[in-house]
Design an enzyme around this catalytic site. Sequence first.
Site, PDB file in Angstrom:
ATOM      1  N   ASN A 153       0.841  -1.205   0.000  1.00  0.00           N
ATOM      2  CA  ASN A 153       0.000   0.000   0.000  1.00  0.00           C
ATOM      3  C   ASN A 153       0.867   1.242   0.000  1.00  0.00           C
ATOM      4  OD1 ASN A 153      -0.505   1.957   2.500  1.00  0.00           O
ATOM      5  ND2 ASN A 153       0.226  -0.011   3.302  1.00  0.00           N
ATOM      6  N   PHE A 156      -1.706   8.335   4.180  1.00  0.00           N
ATOM      7  CA  PHE A 156      -2.484   8.992   5.254  1.00  0.00           C
ATOM      8  C   PHE A 156      -3.735   9.702   4.716  1.00  0.00           C
ATOM      9  CE2 PHE A 156       1.460   9.811   8.201  1.00  0.00           C
ATOM     10  CZ  PHE A 156       1.547   8.458   8.437  1.00  0.00           C
ATOM     11  N   SER A 183       5.714   5.422   8.715  1.00  0.00           N
ATOM     12  CA  SER A 183       5.072   5.086   7.440  1.00  0.00           C
ATOM     13  C   SER A 183       6.034   5.400   6.296  1.00  0.00           C
ATOM     14  CB  SER A 183       3.785   5.893   7.262  1.00  0.00           C
ATOM     15  OG  SER A 183       3.372   5.791   5.909  1.00  0.00           O
ATOM     16  N   ASN A 243       5.048   6.015   3.329  1.00  0.00           N
ATOM     17  CA  ASN A 243       4.268   6.648   2.260  1.00  0.00           C
ATOM     18  C   ASN A 243       4.066   8.155   2.395  1.00  0.00           C
ATOM     19  OD1 ASN A 243       3.894   4.134   0.990  1.00  0.00           O
ATOM     20  ND2 ASN A 243       2.337   3.638   2.522  1.00  0.00           N
ATOM     21  N   THR A 244       4.698   8.745   3.397  1.00  0.00           N
ATOM     22  CA  THR A 244       4.732  10.200   3.505  1.00  0.00           C
ATOM     23  C   THR A 244       6.201  10.569   3.413  1.00  0.00           C
ATOM     24  OG1 THR A 244       2.747  10.339   4.864  1.00  0.00           O
ATOM     25  CG2 THR A 244       4.281  12.179   5.055  1.00  0.00           C
ATOM     26  N   LYS A 275       5.475   4.051  17.091  1.00  0.00           N
ATOM     27  CA  LYS A 275       5.476   2.980  16.078  1.00  0.00           C
ATOM     28  C   LYS A 275       6.690   3.101  15.163  1.00  0.00           C
ATOM     29  CE  LYS A 275       2.453   0.600  12.854  1.00  0.00           C
ATOM     30  NZ  LYS A 275       1.071   0.416  12.447  1.00  0.00           N
ATOM     31  N   ASN A 286       5.804  -1.294  11.504  1.00  0.00           N
ATOM     32  CA  ASN A 286       5.048  -0.814  10.359  1.00  0.00           C
ATOM     33  C   ASN A 286       5.402  -1.701   9.136  1.00  0.00           C
ATOM     34  OD1 ASN A 286       3.515   0.979   8.668  1.00  0.00           O
ATOM     35  ND2 ASN A 286       3.947   2.615  10.117  1.00  0.00           N
TER      36      ASN A 286
HETATM   37  C1  LIG Z   1      -3.587  -0.594   3.547  1.00  0.00           C
HETATM   38  C2  LIG Z   1      -2.775  -0.342   4.773  1.00  0.00           C
HETATM   39  C3  LIG Z   1      -2.802   0.911   5.372  1.00  0.00           C
HETATM   40  C4  LIG Z   1      -2.050   1.168   6.522  1.00  0.00           C
HETATM   41  N1  LIG Z   1      -2.116   2.394   7.101  1.00  0.00           N
HETATM   42  C5  LIG Z   1      -1.435   2.632   8.249  1.00  0.00           C
HETATM   43  C6  LIG Z   1      -1.556   3.879   8.898  1.00  0.00           C
HETATM   44  O1  LIG Z   1      -2.278   4.775   8.474  1.00  0.00           O
HETATM   45  N2  LIG Z   1      -0.829   4.083  10.038  1.00  0.00           N
HETATM   46  C7  LIG Z   1      -0.011   3.097  10.571  1.00  0.00           C
HETATM   47  O2  LIG Z   1       0.592   3.330  11.615  1.00  0.00           O
HETATM   48  N3  LIG Z   1       0.087   1.887   9.982  1.00  0.00           N
HETATM   49  C8  LIG Z   1      -0.595   1.633   8.842  1.00  0.00           C
HETATM   50  N4  LIG Z   1      -0.499   0.413   8.236  1.00  0.00           N
HETATM   51  C9  LIG Z   1       0.439  -0.594   8.805  1.00  0.00           C
HETATM   52  C10 LIG Z   1      -0.262  -1.603   9.721  1.00  0.00           C
HETATM   53  O3  LIG Z   1      -0.798  -0.976  10.845  1.00  0.00           O
HETATM   54  C11 LIG Z   1       0.731  -2.699  10.177  1.00  0.00           C
HETATM   55  O4  LIG Z   1       1.739  -2.093  10.947  1.00  0.00           O
HETATM   56  C12 LIG Z   1       1.364  -3.436   9.010  1.00  0.00           C
HETATM   57  O5  LIG Z   1       0.443  -3.653   7.971  1.00  0.00           O
HETATM   58  C13 LIG Z   1       1.927  -4.799   9.432  1.00  0.00           C
HETATM   59  O6  LIG Z   1       0.910  -5.631   9.938  1.00  0.00           O
HETATM   60  P1  LIG Z   1       0.175  -6.768   9.041  1.00  0.00           P
HETATM   61  O7  LIG Z   1       1.249  -7.578   8.381  1.00  0.00           O
HETATM   62  O8  LIG Z   1      -0.660  -7.559  10.025  1.00  0.00           O
HETATM   63  O9  LIG Z   1      -0.653  -6.057   8.062  1.00  0.00           O
HETATM   64  C14 LIG Z   1      -1.243   0.128   7.088  1.00  0.00           C
HETATM   65  C15 LIG Z   1      -1.221  -1.135   6.493  1.00  0.00           C
HETATM   66  C16 LIG Z   1      -1.973  -1.389   5.351  1.00  0.00           C
HETATM   67  C17 LIG Z   1      -1.938  -2.771   4.736  1.00  0.00           C
END
Ligand SMILES: Cc1cc2nc3c(=O)[nH]c(=O)nc-3n(C[C@H](O)[C@H](O)[C@H](O)COP(=O)(O)O)c2cc1C
Length: 340
Positions: free
Chosen positions: A112, A116, A178, A180-181, A220, A249
């Site tokens: 992804n 934000f 993140s 992505n920023t 985080k 993350n």
């Molecule tokens: C589509 C998507 C959007 C995410 N957006 C955020 C976010 O806005 N803020 C954040 O701290 N982590 C965000 N994450 C990261 C997740 O909170 C998590 O740390 C990461 O996906 C690893 O966990 P997982 O393997 O169970 O998905 C996002 C993950 C995905 C897949």
Amino acid sequence: MNFYKIARSLLFRLDAERAHHLTLSGLRMAQRLGIASFMRSNAPQEPVKVMGLSFPNRVGLAAGLDKSGDCIAGFGSMGFGFVEVGTITPLAQDGNPKPRLFRIREHQAIINRMGFNNPGIETALKNIQKSRKGFDGILGINIGKNKITPNENALDDYVHCFRKSYGHADYIAVNISSPNTSGLRELQTPKFARELLSPLMKEKEKLKEETGKNVPVAVKIDPDMGNDQIKDLSDLFNELQIDAVIATNTTVSRMSISDHRLSNEKGGLSGAPLNERSNEVIAELHAELKDKIPIIGVGGINSKKDAEEKLSAGASLIQIYTGLIYQGPSLIKQLVRMEK
Ligand SMILES: Cc1cc2nc3c(=O)[nH]c(=O)nc-3n(C[C@H](O)[C@H](O)[C@H](O)COP(=O)(O)O)c2cc1C
């Protein structure tokens, strides 16, 4: 075939972001009709105290799924002991251009680069007040900075969201990881991290005195830093007495999916390919933080065994996101039964 498998086979035919919005609308409707709790596990809850808060169980929803804070009780009904909403920024923003969400099904993963997208702190708090009604778990609010804010002024954005969130959150997660920023991860370098976290912890003390309420602060971090940086950050967390660390993350590494046709898509990779690295980071952190600062383990959990490995590596709580997309609510049922 269970109900989620049927729903998933339909949802996975849609564009990933459209499927995401449809699922959240469905969940909100199920919550309104009072049928969402049918998904909940009957397993005995095992409350656990972490950061001074009493969690009904160790399983949480990771940030990014309920970005607007309008589905809290719906996710609570699925059995989550805690829900982290956000990331939320001071001003509303659209995020990156679409497409920006990609399923990597062969690897049970997602890439992804949402960036934000969120309604801004004012609207998000209104959503939260409404959607948390009936939720008896722990609520985390995850905060970040707007894209247009340069890192030199990042502190203003975080302080703004921190103050606004304080009265609404059980804990506040400070997201500096993140991918992505643009430039956000620079806030994890020791100099920037100190300049950000030290005033935030002072702000917390001030608000604690003013309100009589203690809202723990969790930071985080990303999975792509080396052990030296993990050590430097751990020293800072210990010095500033941060309340918890969320690890991790998403990753910018593509090592484990290099054969896939979508591996060159920019953004953060989550799900199964992240599991091992996230465990390594947790173990490294735990070696530095001992049991003084709890760790919330997240990254690639797809089974009870994966979750138990996170606990063995040193996590006290766990969170899921991608596993929920692939496995559905039955994963939560399995996880609340895990043993530490
Ligand atoms: C589509 C998507 C959007 C995410 N957006 C955020 C976010 O806005 N803020 C954040 O701290 N982590 C965000 N994450 C990261 C997740 O909170 C998590 O740390 C990461 O996906 C690893 O966990 P997982 O393997 O169970 O998905 C996002 C993950 C995905 C897949």
